[in-house]
Design an enzyme around this catalytic site. Structure first.
Site, PDB file in Angstrom:
ATOM      1  CG  ASP A 184     -13.744   6.026  -1.169  1.00 46.64           C
ATOM      2  OD1 ASP A 184     -13.737   5.924   0.076  1.00 46.64           O
ATOM      3  OD2 ASP A 184     -12.698   6.015  -1.848  1.00 46.64           O
ATOM      4  NE  ARG A 219      -3.853   0.557   1.893  1.00 42.24           N
ATOM      5  CZ  ARG A 219      -5.074   0.558   2.421  1.00 42.24           C
ATOM      6  NH1 ARG A 219      -5.318   1.213   3.544  1.00 42.24           N
ATOM      7  NH2 ARG A 219      -6.063  -0.094   1.845  1.00 42.24           N
ATOM      8  CB  CYS A 269     -14.135   0.974  -0.287  1.00 40.53           C
ATOM      9  SG  CYS A 269     -13.750   2.735  -0.207  1.00 40.53           S
ATOM     10  NE  ARG A 318     -10.116  -5.327   0.037  1.00 41.92           N
ATOM     11  CZ  ARG A 318      -9.361  -4.386   0.610  1.00 41.92           C
ATOM     12  NH1 ARG A 318      -9.941  -3.379   1.235  1.00 41.92           N
ATOM     13  NH2 ARG A 318      -8.044  -4.418   0.504  1.00 41.92           N
ATOM     14  CD  GLN A 344     -12.925  -2.002  -1.247  1.00 47.45           C
ATOM     15  OE1 GLN A 344     -12.166  -1.924  -0.307  1.00 47.45           O
ATOM     16  NE2 GLN A 344     -14.132  -2.522  -1.137  1.00 47.45           N
ATOM     17  CG  HIS A 372      -8.289  -0.049  -3.003  1.00 39.30           C
ATOM     18  ND1 HIS A 372      -7.518  -1.143  -2.664  1.00 39.30           N
ATOM     19  CD2 HIS A 372      -8.952   0.306  -1.860  1.00 39.30           C
ATOM     20  CE1 HIS A 372      -7.704  -1.429  -1.388  1.00 39.30           C
ATOM     21  NE2 HIS A 372      -8.563  -0.570  -0.881  1.00 39.30           N
TER      22      HIS A 372
HETATM   23  N1  NVA Z   1     -10.096   6.484  -1.527  1.00 41.12           N
HETATM   24  C1  NVA Z   1      -9.751   6.068  -0.181  1.00 41.12           C
HETATM   25  C2  NVA Z   1      -9.920   4.584  -0.042  1.00 41.12           C
HETATM   26  C3  NVA Z   1      -9.655   4.028   1.321  1.00 41.12           C
HETATM   27  C4  NVA Z   1      -9.796   2.546   1.425  1.00 41.12           C
HETATM   28  C5  NVA Z   1      -8.341   6.505   0.134  1.00 41.12           C
HETATM   29  O1  NVA Z   1      -7.461   6.329  -0.700  1.00 41.12           O
HETATM   30  O2  NVA Z   1      -8.108   7.026   1.218  1.00 41.12           O
END
Ligand code: NVA
Length: 307
Positions: free
Chosen positions: A223, A102, A264, A293, A132, A129
């Site tokens: 989101d 990540r 998400c 997930r 996800q 992502h």
């Molecule tokens: N768009 C959000 C997703 C978090 C799972 C972020 O990048 O913070």
């Protein structure tokens, strides 16, 4: 199915994604059959950003496959700062059988994949992502028998999650409507990518800033309005003023006829989604998404590493 990394949603074919969805459901239905799938294998997990679901679902998911997960937080500094991304990749490849990462910058994922001799899995970056999106299409396929008939709308900020969803939807042939405030849409390059994929699959892709253009939908997705890493660039009052007309709530579900709402998480309740809708089990599948997930990621791990 042959692919050596899981990095972004435009890199797998429709059949590869369908196979991953199917394998995720098989593992979910019979986890005991996969209890040794990763026996003797170790997965190094790099996290440059906070995580709840991704960290826990990978760690516990890998344990369920008989493998070993190693968490690497910020103690070694940002990727590429204390040592080069290429050296990070080469060192981890000496010990680990796969790398989950990540990161802030998609280029770090690209660099890891380029220099690692083991598979790399993108656990979120600024652009994508994919874990996800895969879990979300597992969830959508549990709610609707025929993916080709489903209409999905994402409402809010164009971000990593919406990029992944729209690319995977286009690949799968799922109709996808993206609704963002003016100036908050995806990059031209991302729009080009999705339109090219959709032109091959026949999927309908629409981007609009007009909530009244949504029409009927089956699934509404939202989101956060400010993604991790962008907090300092944003004035909160400005964000709220821009995005509040795009809030996902019961009225929107009634207007579109959608039967499912997705998020998400983490959710910013009373911002992108109302508490009442997030908690309404008639519509909300947010915890089914969270559980999936793990099964989706396990399908990726078994595909990349399984015997
Ligand atoms: N768009 C959000 C997703 C978090 C799972 C972020 O990048 O913070």
């Amino acid at each position: 199915m042959t692919f050596s990394h899981f990095l972004a949603d435009d890199l797998q074919s429709k059949q590869q994604i369908l196979d991953l969805i199917s394998l995720a459901k098989t593992i979910k239905n019979s986890p005991a059959d996969f209890a040794s799938a990763l026996a003797g294998k170790s997965v190094a997990m790099i996290f440059e950003k906070p995580s709840l679901r991704t960290h826990v679902s990978f760690d516990i998911g890998i344990a369920k496959l008989g493998g070993h997960a190693l968490y690497l937080g910020q103690q070694n500094g940002k990727l590429g700062e204390r040592e080069r991304v290429s050296d990070y990749a080469k060192n981890l490849s000496c010990y680990a059988d796969a790398i989950v990462a990540r990161v802030f910058d998609h280029q770090s994922i690209v660099g890891l994949a380029e220099h690692a001799s083991v598979p790399v899995i993108n656990a979120l970056c600024d652009l994508y992502h994919p874990c996800q999106a895969l879990a979300d299409f597992v969830t959508i396929s549990e709610k609707f028998d025929d993916l080709s008939e489903v209409k999905v709308a994402y409402i809010g900020d164009a971000n990593n999650v919406s990029n992944s969803l729209m690319l995977m939807a286009a690949t799968l042939g799922v109709a996808f409507t993206l609704v963002t405030p003016t100036g908050c849409g995806p990059s031209a390059a991302m729009i080009d990518k999705v339109k090219t994929i959709a032109s091959h699959s026949g999927a309908i892709f629409t981007h609009t800033t007009d909530m009244d253009a949504l029409g009927s939908q089956d699934v509404i997705y939202t989101d956060t309005w400010v993604s991790m890493g962008n907090e300092d660039d944003q004035d909160k009052d400005n964000v709220l003023a821009t995005f509040m007309p795009y809030q996902v709530n019961h009225q929107l579900m009634a207007n579109t006829g959608a039967s499912v709402v997705m998020h998400c998480q983490p959710a910013h309740l009373e911002e992108e989604i109302t508490t009442a809708l997030f908690d309404d089990e008639k519509y909300s599948v947010v915890f089914q998404q969270a559980e999936n997930r793990m099964w989706a990621q396990n399908a990726v791990l078994v595909t990349l590493l399984g015997a």
